[in-house]
Write a protein that holds these residues in place. Structure first.
Motif, mmCIF file in Angstrom:
data_model
loop_
_atom_site.group_PDB
_atom_site.id
_atom_site.type_symbol
_atom_site.label_atom_id
_atom_site.label_comp_id
_atom_site.label_asym_id
_atom_site.label_seq_id
_atom_site.Cartn_x
_atom_site.Cartn_y
_atom_site.Cartn_z
ATOM 1 N N TYR A 4 37.221 45.072 71.527
ATOM 2 C CA TYR A 4 36.818 44.497 72.614
ATOM 3 C C TYR A 4 35.408 45.401 72.638
ATOM 4 O O TYR A 4 35.128 46.228 72.391
ATOM 5 C CB TYR A 4 37.542 45.019 73.853
ATOM 6 C CG TYR A 4 39.257 44.574 73.888
ATOM 7 C CD1 TYR A 4 39.532 43.465 74.355
ATOM 8 C CD2 TYR A 4 39.845 45.447 73.408
ATOM 9 C CE1 TYR A 4 40.622 43.064 74.273
ATOM 10 C CE2 TYR A 4 41.264 45.001 73.271
ATOM 11 C CZ TYR A 4 41.633 43.884 73.784
ATOM 12 O OH TYR A 4 42.868 43.320 73.520
ATOM 13 N N CYS A 6 32.260 45.724 75.800
ATOM 14 C CA CYS A 6 31.843 45.966 76.958
ATOM 15 C C CYS A 6 30.416 46.220 77.190
ATOM 16 O O CYS A 6 30.102 47.031 76.574
ATOM 17 C CB CYS A 6 32.627 47.151 77.896
ATOM 18 S SG CYS A 6 34.502 46.508 77.892
ATOM 19 N N ARG A 57 39.639 49.454 81.209
ATOM 20 C CA ARG A 57 38.822 48.271 81.868
ATOM 21 C C ARG A 57 38.545 48.638 83.454
ATOM 22 O O ARG A 57 37.703 48.659 83.893
ATOM 23 C CB ARG A 57 38.863 46.904 81.408
ATOM 24 C CG ARG A 57 38.129 46.104 81.974
ATOM 25 C CD ARG A 57 38.591 44.574 81.408
ATOM 26 N NE ARG A 57 37.584 43.619 81.925
ATOM 27 C CZ ARG A 57 37.645 42.346 81.764
ATOM 28 N NH1 ARG A 57 38.499 41.806 80.752
ATOM 29 N NH2 ARG A 57 36.804 41.424 82.432
ATOM 30 N N CYS A 74 33.076 42.612 79.754
ATOM 31 C CA CYS A 74 34.091 42.891 78.560
ATOM 32 C C CYS A 74 34.484 41.650 77.896
ATOM 33 O O CYS A 74 34.990 40.592 78.698
ATOM 34 C CB CYS A 74 35.234 43.526 78.766
ATOM 35 S SG CYS A 74 34.745 45.353 79.773
#
Length: 90
Positions: A4, A6, A57, A74
């Motif tokens: 991921y 962000c 998150r 994200c």
């Protein structure tokens, strides 16, 4: 490996944000890195379990030391390299 990225907008300079990201990622057993990319922005690459990323998150939105908090975006991505730890980059 699930990955991921962000982008965090706000005053993230001065070390507190990156140190927070490092300790939080390590506590959640996430791998990757954090770095400042522009004035008042930071980028985070995270690899690990989807549930652990979801916790990270949420903490990013509620507990991270960001002055003048802006948008936090994200997304999941395909990333070939696999990291064995979380680190702070320049």
């Amino acid at each position: 490996m699930l990955s991921y990225t962000c982008i965090v907008e706000g005053k993230v300079t001065g070390g507190n944000f990156q140190s927070w990201a490092l300790s939080t990622a390590q506590r959640l057993n996430l791998k990757g890195w954090v770095r400042n990319v522009a004035d008042h922005k930071a980028e985070i690459l995270i690899q690990g379990d989807a549930k652990d990323f979801a916790v990270f998150r949420e903490l990013l939105k509620t507990e991270a030391p960001i002055v003048d908090r802006g948008e936090i975006t994200c997304n999941s991505l395909d990333y070939e390299k696999e990291y064995d730890k979380f680190e702070i980059r320049g």
